[in-house]
Scaffold this motif. Structure first.
Motif, PDB file in Angstrom:
ATOM      1  N   ARG A  42       0.812  -0.987  -0.080  1.00  0.00           N
ATOM      2  CA  ARG A  42       0.135   0.235   0.027  1.00  0.00           C
ATOM      3  C   ARG A  42       0.962   1.295  -0.074  1.00  0.00           C
ATOM      4  NH1 ARG A  42      -5.312  -0.839   3.947  1.00  0.00           N
ATOM      5  NH2 ARG A  42      -4.875  -2.855   4.012  1.00  0.00           N
ATOM      6  N   THR A  43       0.712   2.071  -1.124  1.00  0.00           N
ATOM      7  CA  THR A  43       1.731   3.348  -1.248  1.00  0.00           C
ATOM      8  C   THR A  43       1.433   4.272   0.049  1.00  0.00           C
ATOM      9  OG1 THR A  43       1.034   3.299  -3.570  1.00  0.00           O
ATOM     10  CG2 THR A  43       1.939   5.239  -2.740  1.00  0.00           C
ATOM     11  N   GLN A  44       0.311   4.512   0.643  1.00  0.00           N
ATOM     12  CA  GLN A  44       0.561   5.078   1.872  1.00  0.00           C
ATOM     13  C   GLN A  44       1.265   4.630   3.044  1.00  0.00           C
ATOM     14  OE1 GLN A  44      -3.339   6.066   3.154  1.00  0.00           O
ATOM     15  NE2 GLN A  44      -4.199   7.395   1.523  1.00  0.00           N
ATOM     16  N   SER A  45       1.160   3.359   3.328  1.00  0.00           N
ATOM     17  CA  SER A  45       2.123   2.786   4.126  1.00  0.00           C
ATOM     18  C   SER A  45       3.541   2.632   4.097  1.00  0.00           C
ATOM     19  CB  SER A  45       1.586   1.237   4.331  1.00  0.00           C
ATOM     20  OG  SER A  45       0.562   1.067   4.850  1.00  0.00           O
ATOM     21  N   ALA A  46       3.845   2.448   2.686  1.00  0.00           N
ATOM     22  CA  ALA A  46       5.260   2.608   2.108  1.00  0.00           C
ATOM     23  C   ALA A  46       5.868   4.257   2.317  1.00  0.00           C
ATOM     24  CB  ALA A  46       5.188   2.321   0.762  1.00  0.00           C
ATOM     25  N   LEU A  47       4.918   5.101   2.063  1.00  0.00           N
ATOM     26  CA  LEU A  47       5.423   6.428   2.301  1.00  0.00           C
ATOM     27  C   LEU A  47       5.505   6.751   3.714  1.00  0.00           C
ATOM     28  CD1 LEU A  47       3.190   8.212  -0.579  1.00  0.00           C
ATOM     29  CD2 LEU A  47       5.704   7.968  -0.465  1.00  0.00           C
ATOM     30  N   ALA A  48       4.713   6.168   4.499  1.00  0.00           N
ATOM     31  CA  ALA A  48       4.936   6.706   6.065  1.00  0.00           C
ATOM     32  C   ALA A  48       6.242   5.811   6.632  1.00  0.00           C
ATOM     33  CB  ALA A  48       3.849   5.852   6.752  1.00  0.00           C
ATOM     34  N   THR A  49       6.338   4.660   5.923  1.00  0.00           N
ATOM     35  CA  THR A  49       7.611   4.012   6.285  1.00  0.00           C
ATOM     36  C   THR A  49       8.942   4.593   5.863  1.00  0.00           C
ATOM     37  OG1 THR A  49       6.306   1.884   6.594  1.00  0.00           O
ATOM     38  CG2 THR A  49       8.858   1.720   6.779  1.00  0.00           C
ATOM     39  N   GLU A  50       8.867   5.191   4.600  1.00  0.00           N
ATOM     40  CA  GLU A  50      10.068   5.625   3.756  1.00  0.00           C
ATOM     41  C   GLU A  50       9.656   6.708   2.966  1.00  0.00           C
ATOM     42  OE1 GLU A  50      13.670   5.770   2.560  1.00  0.00           O
ATOM     43  OE2 GLU A  50      12.915   4.105   3.978  1.00  0.00           O
ATOM     44  N   PRO A  51       9.748   7.970   3.862  1.00  0.00           N
ATOM     45  CA  PRO A  51       9.215   9.240   3.261  1.00  0.00           C
ATOM     46  C   PRO A  51       9.857   9.556   2.136  1.00  0.00           C
ATOM     47  CG  PRO A  51       9.565   9.463   5.670  1.00  0.00           C
ATOM     48  CD  PRO A  51      10.167   8.149   5.267  1.00  0.00           C
ATOM     49  N   GLY A  52      11.253   9.160   1.975  1.00  0.00           N
ATOM     50  CA  GLY A  52      11.851   9.621   0.499  1.00  0.00           C
ATOM     51  C   GLY A  52      11.337   8.802  -0.741  1.00  0.00           C
ATOM     52  N   LEU A  53      10.571   7.898  -0.444  1.00  0.00           N
ATOM     53  CA  LEU A  53       9.952   7.273  -1.544  1.00  0.00           C
ATOM     54  C   LEU A  53       9.233   8.172  -2.554  1.00  0.00           C
ATOM     55  CD1 LEU A  53       9.008   4.684  -3.252  1.00  0.00           C
ATOM     56  CD2 LEU A  53       7.393   4.098  -1.592  1.00  0.00           C
ATOM     57  N   ALA A  54       8.593   9.270  -1.811  1.00  0.00           N
ATOM     58  CA  ALA A  54       7.888  10.369  -2.634  1.00  0.00           C
ATOM     59  C   ALA A  54       8.545  11.024  -3.595  1.00  0.00           C
ATOM     60  CB  ALA A  54       7.517  11.422  -1.441  1.00  0.00           C
ATOM     61  N   ASP A  55       9.961  11.059  -3.433  1.00  0.00           N
ATOM     62  CA  ASP A  55      10.780  11.888  -4.593  1.00  0.00           C
ATOM     63  C   ASP A  55      10.750  10.778  -5.779  1.00  0.00           C
ATOM     64  OD1 ASP A  55      11.134  13.819  -2.761  1.00  0.00           O
ATOM     65  OD2 ASP A  55      13.276  12.952  -1.893  1.00  0.00           O
ATOM     66  N   GLN A  56      10.444   9.447  -5.642  1.00  0.00           N
ATOM     67  CA  GLN A  56      10.558   8.600  -6.863  1.00  0.00           C
ATOM     68  C   GLN A  56       9.249   8.296  -7.520  1.00  0.00           C
ATOM     69  OE1 GLN A  56      12.416   5.084  -5.570  1.00  0.00           O
ATOM     70  NE2 GLN A  56      13.674   6.079  -3.887  1.00  0.00           N
ATOM     71  N   LEU A  57       8.016   9.007  -7.000  1.00  0.00           N
ATOM     72  CA  LEU A  57       6.950   8.695  -7.577  1.00  0.00           C
ATOM     73  C   LEU A  57       6.418   9.939  -8.267  1.00  0.00           C
ATOM     74  CD1 LEU A  57       5.242   6.729  -4.410  1.00  0.00           C
ATOM     75  CD2 LEU A  57       6.304   5.864  -6.426  1.00  0.00           C
ATOM     76  N   THR A  58       5.509   9.816  -9.333  1.00  0.00           N
ATOM     77  CA  THR A  58       4.982  10.793  -9.794  1.00  0.00           C
ATOM     78  C   THR A  58       3.883  11.570  -8.992  1.00  0.00           C
ATOM     79  OG1 THR A  58       3.419   9.780 -11.061  1.00  0.00           O
ATOM     80  CG2 THR A  58       5.546   9.701 -12.111  1.00  0.00           C
ATOM     81  N   HIS A  59       3.602  12.658  -9.254  1.00  0.00           N
ATOM     82  CA  HIS A  59       2.470  13.428  -8.678  1.00  0.00           C
ATOM     83  C   HIS A  59       1.226  12.797  -8.837  1.00  0.00           C
ATOM     84  CE1 HIS A  59       4.697  16.833  -7.363  1.00  0.00           C
ATOM     85  NE2 HIS A  59       5.431  17.156  -8.668  1.00  0.00           N
ATOM     86  N   ASP A  60       0.947  12.049 -10.291  1.00  0.00           N
ATOM     87  CA  ASP A  60      -0.236  11.277 -10.336  1.00  0.00           C
ATOM     88  C   ASP A  60      -0.289  10.390  -9.432  1.00  0.00           C
ATOM     89  OD1 ASP A  60      -0.914  13.255 -12.360  1.00  0.00           O
ATOM     90  OD2 ASP A  60      -0.474  11.645 -13.983  1.00  0.00           O
ATOM     91  N   VAL A  61       0.809   9.477  -8.959  1.00  0.00           N
ATOM     92  CA  VAL A  61       0.857   8.417  -8.071  1.00  0.00           C
ATOM     93  C   VAL A  61       0.564   8.946  -6.826  1.00  0.00           C
ATOM     94  CG1 VAL A  61       2.040   6.695  -6.993  1.00  0.00           C
ATOM     95  CG2 VAL A  61       2.158   6.922  -9.552  1.00  0.00           C
ATOM     96  N   LEU A  62       1.158   9.907  -6.342  1.00  0.00           N
ATOM     97  CA  LEU A  62       0.811  10.599  -5.065  1.00  0.00           C
ATOM     98  C   LEU A  62      -0.556  10.998  -4.832  1.00  0.00           C
ATOM     99  CD1 LEU A  62       4.403  12.405  -4.766  1.00  0.00           C
ATOM    100  CD2 LEU A  62       3.742  10.422  -3.588  1.00  0.00           C
ATOM    101  N   ASP A  63      -0.914  11.684  -5.839  1.00  0.00           N
ATOM    102  CA  ASP A  63      -2.490  11.902  -5.799  1.00  0.00           C
ATOM    103  C   ASP A  63      -3.431  10.935  -5.618  1.00  0.00           C
ATOM    104  OD1 ASP A  63      -1.558  14.823  -5.938  1.00  0.00           O
ATOM    105  OD2 ASP A  63      -2.311  14.736  -8.015  1.00  0.00           O
ATOM    106  N   ALA A  64      -3.119   9.688  -6.559  1.00  0.00           N
ATOM    107  CA  ALA A  64      -4.116   8.508  -6.365  1.00  0.00           C
ATOM    108  C   ALA A  64      -3.867   8.110  -5.013  1.00  0.00           C
ATOM    109  CB  ALA A  64      -3.716   7.664  -7.271  1.00  0.00           C
ATOM    110  N   ALA A  65      -2.691   7.749  -4.333  1.00  0.00           N
ATOM    111  CA  ALA A  65      -2.585   7.210  -3.016  1.00  0.00           C
ATOM    112  C   ALA A  65      -2.960   8.127  -2.124  1.00  0.00           C
ATOM    113  CB  ALA A  65      -1.149   7.036  -2.920  1.00  0.00           C
ATOM    114  N   ALA A  66      -3.016   9.381  -2.144  1.00  0.00           N
ATOM    115  CA  ALA A  66      -3.687  10.131  -1.174  1.00  0.00           C
ATOM    116  C   ALA A  66      -5.089  10.038  -1.243  1.00  0.00           C
ATOM    117  CB  ALA A  66      -3.592  11.817  -1.336  1.00  0.00           C
ATOM    118  N   ALA A  67      -5.861   9.783  -2.399  1.00  0.00           N
ATOM    119  CA  ALA A  67      -7.174   9.623  -2.577  1.00  0.00           C
ATOM    120  C   ALA A  67      -7.719   8.235  -2.105  1.00  0.00           C
ATOM    121  CB  ALA A  67      -7.780   9.841  -4.051  1.00  0.00           C
ATOM    122  N   ASP A  68      -6.753   7.117  -2.325  1.00  0.00           N
ATOM    123  CA  ASP A  68      -7.399   5.767  -1.941  1.00  0.00           C
ATOM    124  C   ASP A  68      -6.345   5.106  -1.218  1.00  0.00           C
ATOM    125  OD1 ASP A  68      -8.020   3.056  -2.123  1.00  0.00           O
ATOM    126  OD2 ASP A  68      -7.485   2.748  -4.415  1.00  0.00           O
TER     127      ASP A  68
END
Length: 185
Positions: A42-68
């Motif tokens: 789950r992207t939200q969990s991965a971002l919580a564990t590894e915040p630096g992952l956000a730099d590797q993901l596109t804005h579309d992916v980050l927006d989709a993860a925030a919504a779902d």
């Protein structure tokens, strides 16, 4: 008494999206590729564990993860152990609890049932028969399962190699679904 329909698993859509993404990723590499295995988290969990992952993901992916909250990120596994076949490879895999699911892509040669009846039993002869048969079809399978339930499959034929020609469904390859599910036990 009729049972009420069960609600779909909340991760079903995220899983089908992740399997389509994995299949498309494999398709961009072309045919005659090795087996590829992906952890699904789950992207939200991965971002919580590894915040630096956000730099590797596109804005579309980050927006989709925030919504779902079930949005999934696939993490291709490098350095897989050597195995004589897919079944042996999968039997040797296990996943930590942080992994919500798993997906695999693999290419296969399929024959119509009538042609399979004439296939030799000896492995080398069977392979030669498969590769030379005029009715053979090369397919790429992308199959994913979540730890707590649903599965999704995508099947692309080399003969109809286009993104809009990929067959999809929850249990198109039941044996592979079962083998993947066992890696999460």
């Amino acid at each position: 008494m009729t049972q009420p329909p069960t609600a779909p698993h909340p991760g079903q859509r995220a899983l089908s999206d992740a399997v389509r993404e994995v299949e498309h990723h494999a398709a961009t590499a072309g045919w005659d590729a090795p087996v590829r295995v992906f952890a699904l988290v789950r992207t939200q969990s991965a971002l919580a564990t590894e915040p630096g992952l956000a730099d590797q993901l596109t804005h579309d992916v980050l927006d989709a993860a925030a919504a779902d909250p079930w949005h999934l990120t696939s993490v291709e596994q490098e350095g897989l152990p050597s195995a004589p076949d897919l079944e042996t490879l999968l039997a040797g895999l296990s996943w930590p609890d942080a992994v919500d699911g798993v997906a695999v892509t693999v290419e296969r040669v399929v024959l119509p049932p009538a042609a399979e009846a004439d296939m030799p039993q000896e492995p080398d002869a069977a392979l030669a028969y498969l590769l030379a048969h005029p009715d053979r079809a090369d397919v790429r399978l992308a199959v994913g399962v979540l730890r707590d339930g649903p599965s999704w499959c995508a099947v692309r034929s080399r003969e109809h190699d286009a993104d809009d020609q990929v067959g999809q469904g929850p249990d198109l390859v039941p044996g592979l679904v079962s083998a993947l599910r066992s890696t999460l036990d």
